[in-house]
Design a protein around this motif. Structure first.
Motif, PDB file in Angstrom:
ATOM      1  N   LYS A  35       0.819  -1.332   0.165  1.00  0.00           N
ATOM      2  CA  LYS A  35      -0.216  -0.036   0.071  1.00  0.00           C
ATOM      3  C   LYS A  35       0.736   1.273   0.143  1.00  0.00           C
ATOM      4  O   LYS A  35       1.900   1.351   0.768  1.00  0.00           O
ATOM      5  CB  LYS A  35      -0.737  -0.050   1.272  1.00  0.00           C
ATOM      6  CG  LYS A  35      -1.927   1.272   1.274  1.00  0.00           C
ATOM      7  CD  LYS A  35      -2.825   1.049   2.473  1.00  0.00           C
ATOM      8  CE  LYS A  35      -3.950   2.176   2.325  1.00  0.00           C
ATOM      9  NZ  LYS A  35      -4.869   2.283   3.556  1.00  0.00           N
ATOM     10  N   SER A  36       0.565   2.180  -1.003  1.00  0.00           N
ATOM     11  CA  SER A  36       1.495   3.285  -0.947  1.00  0.00           C
ATOM     12  C   SER A  36       0.895   4.341   0.275  1.00  0.00           C
ATOM     13  O   SER A  36       0.001   5.077   0.365  1.00  0.00           O
ATOM     14  CB  SER A  36       0.931   4.051  -2.486  1.00  0.00           C
ATOM     15  OG  SER A  36       2.027   5.157  -2.481  1.00  0.00           O
ATOM     16  N   THR A  37       1.923   4.448   1.117  1.00  0.00           N
ATOM     17  CA  THR A  37       1.816   5.015   2.233  1.00  0.00           C
ATOM     18  C   THR A  37       3.235   5.764   2.989  1.00  0.00           C
ATOM     19  O   THR A  37       4.142   5.121   2.232  1.00  0.00           O
ATOM     20  CB  THR A  37       1.348   4.246   3.443  1.00  0.00           C
ATOM     21  OG1 THR A  37       2.167   3.164   3.665  1.00  0.00           O
ATOM     22  CG2 THR A  37      -0.024   3.611   3.332  1.00  0.00           C
ATOM     23  N   TYR A  38       2.962   6.515   3.598  1.00  0.00           N
ATOM     24  CA  TYR A  38       4.249   7.060   4.210  1.00  0.00           C
ATOM     25  C   TYR A  38       4.065   7.312   5.668  1.00  0.00           C
ATOM     26  O   TYR A  38       3.131   7.833   6.216  1.00  0.00           O
ATOM     27  CB  TYR A  38       4.862   8.316   3.529  1.00  0.00           C
ATOM     28  CG  TYR A  38       4.181   9.707   3.604  1.00  0.00           C
ATOM     29  CD1 TYR A  38       4.697  10.532   4.529  1.00  0.00           C
ATOM     30  CD2 TYR A  38       3.335   9.870   2.936  1.00  0.00           C
ATOM     31  CE1 TYR A  38       3.882  11.855   4.754  1.00  0.00           C
ATOM     32  CE2 TYR A  38       2.555  11.188   2.758  1.00  0.00           C
ATOM     33  CZ  TYR A  38       3.044  12.193   3.497  1.00  0.00           C
ATOM     34  OH  TYR A  38       2.346  13.383   3.697  1.00  0.00           O
ATOM     35  N   THR A  39       5.086   7.091   6.546  1.00  0.00           N
ATOM     36  CA  THR A  39       5.179   7.513   7.984  1.00  0.00           C
ATOM     37  C   THR A  39       6.133   8.291   8.493  1.00  0.00           C
ATOM     38  O   THR A  39       7.144   8.092   8.054  1.00  0.00           O
ATOM     39  CB  THR A  39       5.349   5.872   8.692  1.00  0.00           C
ATOM     40  OG1 THR A  39       4.043   5.184   8.442  1.00  0.00           O
ATOM     41  CG2 THR A  39       5.465   6.282  10.369  1.00  0.00           C
TER      42      THR A  39
ATOM     43  N   CYS B 167       5.259   0.807   1.441  1.00  0.00           N
ATOM     44  CA  CYS B 167       5.120   1.599   3.012  1.00  0.00           C
ATOM     45  C   CYS B 167       6.483   2.196   2.976  1.00  0.00           C
ATOM     46  O   CYS B 167       7.716   1.416   3.263  1.00  0.00           O
ATOM     47  CB  CYS B 167       4.864   0.367   4.092  1.00  0.00           C
ATOM     48  SG  CYS B 167       4.921   1.101   5.480  1.00  0.00           S
ATOM     49  N   MET B 168       6.678   3.465   2.899  1.00  0.00           N
ATOM     50  CA  MET B 168       7.649   4.537   3.127  1.00  0.00           C
ATOM     51  C   MET B 168       7.803   4.699   4.488  1.00  0.00           C
ATOM     52  O   MET B 168       6.715   5.354   5.058  1.00  0.00           O
ATOM     53  CB  MET B 168       7.569   5.497   2.141  1.00  0.00           C
ATOM     54  CG  MET B 168       7.506   4.778   0.625  1.00  0.00           C
ATOM     55  SD  MET B 168       7.256   6.236  -0.709  1.00  0.00           S
ATOM     56  CE  MET B 168       5.679   6.898  -0.449  1.00  0.00           C
ATOM     57  N   ILE B 169       8.914   4.867   5.201  1.00  0.00           N
ATOM     58  CA  ILE B 169       9.043   5.291   6.621  1.00  0.00           C
ATOM     59  C   ILE B 169      10.281   6.129   6.707  1.00  0.00           C
ATOM     60  O   ILE B 169      11.501   5.768   6.245  1.00  0.00           O
ATOM     61  CB  ILE B 169       9.191   3.989   7.516  1.00  0.00           C
ATOM     62  CG1 ILE B 169       8.177   3.321   7.359  1.00  0.00           C
ATOM     63  CG2 ILE B 169       9.302   4.551   8.995  1.00  0.00           C
ATOM     64  CD1 ILE B 169       8.294   1.737   8.095  1.00  0.00           C
TER      65      ILE B 169
END
Length: 245
Positions: free
Chosen positions: A30-34, A183-185
């Motif tokens: 899922k294309s997300t960022y934290t 998932c980018m962190i």
């Protein structure tokens, strides 16, 4: 659920739920960022409304610094776990190894990435590292950005650990939302600490909100001016918020 702490919206949940949510994002690509938030990030967001929007549009914002966790207690009475990047990173690498999730490290010097490969080979021998990318320090062209996004997507990575430093890494992740299917962190300074290029403060300093002091002793020339400004302003802003309430 999130709670506003001066300028940024902090995600409220137990530490383990952050781990579970992030691994789920990674498995589903899922294309997300934290954003892993500390006092520096909060003050950057306070000074720059555009950057505040970048942080507050993140899927999750963890309270990396103990002062943020204590700030939530001070303003709202919330006992929020600290979710430090230096703890989150090794925990997620272990989860990725166990669940066969591919990972990319984006950012940092070639030395840092070489050390990262060596460290992971020893500590996470079954971890599938599909990219170690050290982009140029300068601003990238649109074509270069698209090229990196394509490279990461073709690698089928579930996690992209971004180590560009605040606020650059947060802006990069926001720009890559819906372009990178992972998932980018933003892990910032957690990577050199994990691989042994820098030391972490003793546990008693971590628990007493003085970890910044240990880092200051390590890098006084780089951090003195920043801490003198950000720490003082943070204390002022917290007192101002408390008085308003």
């Amino acid at each position: 659920m999130k709670k506003r702490l001066v300028s940024i919206d902090i995600s409220i949940k137990p530490y383990q739920e952050f781990i579970e949510d992030l691994i789920r994002y990674a498995i589903n690509k899922k294309s997300t960022y934290t954003c892993v938030a500390n006092v520096h990030m909060l003050v950057e967001a306070y000074d720059d409304k555009d950057f505040a929007a970048v942080v507050n549009n993140a899927d999750m914002v963890t309270p990396d610094g103990m002062p943020l966790a204590k700030g939530l207690k001070y303003l709202y009475g919330i006992d929020q776990d600290r979710v430090a990047g230096m703890d989150l990173l090794p925990n997620l690498l272990k989860e990725a190894e166990d669940k066969k999730v591919k990972v990319v490290f984006y950012g940092g010097t070639k030395l840092t990435l070489d050390k990262t490969k060596e460290f992971c080979d020893v500590n996470y021998p079954n971890l599938d590292i599909v990219g170690l990318i050290s982009p140029p320090f300068r601003a990238l062209s649109e074509e270069e950005e698209e090229g990196y996004a394509q490279l990461i997507n073709e690698s089928e990575a579930g996690f992209v650990f971004v180590s560009l430093g605040c606020p650059k890494q947060e802006k990069w992740m926001a720009n890559m939302k819906r372009k990178i299917n992972a998932c980018m962190i933003g892990i910032g300074g957690a990577l050199p600490v994990m691989v042994g290029l820098q030391n972490r403060a003793p546990v008693w300093m971590q628990k007493t909100s003085t970890e910044w002091l240990y880092r200051l002793f390590q890098e006084p020339n780089r951090l003195f001016k920043r801490y003198a400004y950000t720490n003082t302003l943070f204390i002022y802003l917290m007192l101002k918020e408390k008085l308003k309430r």
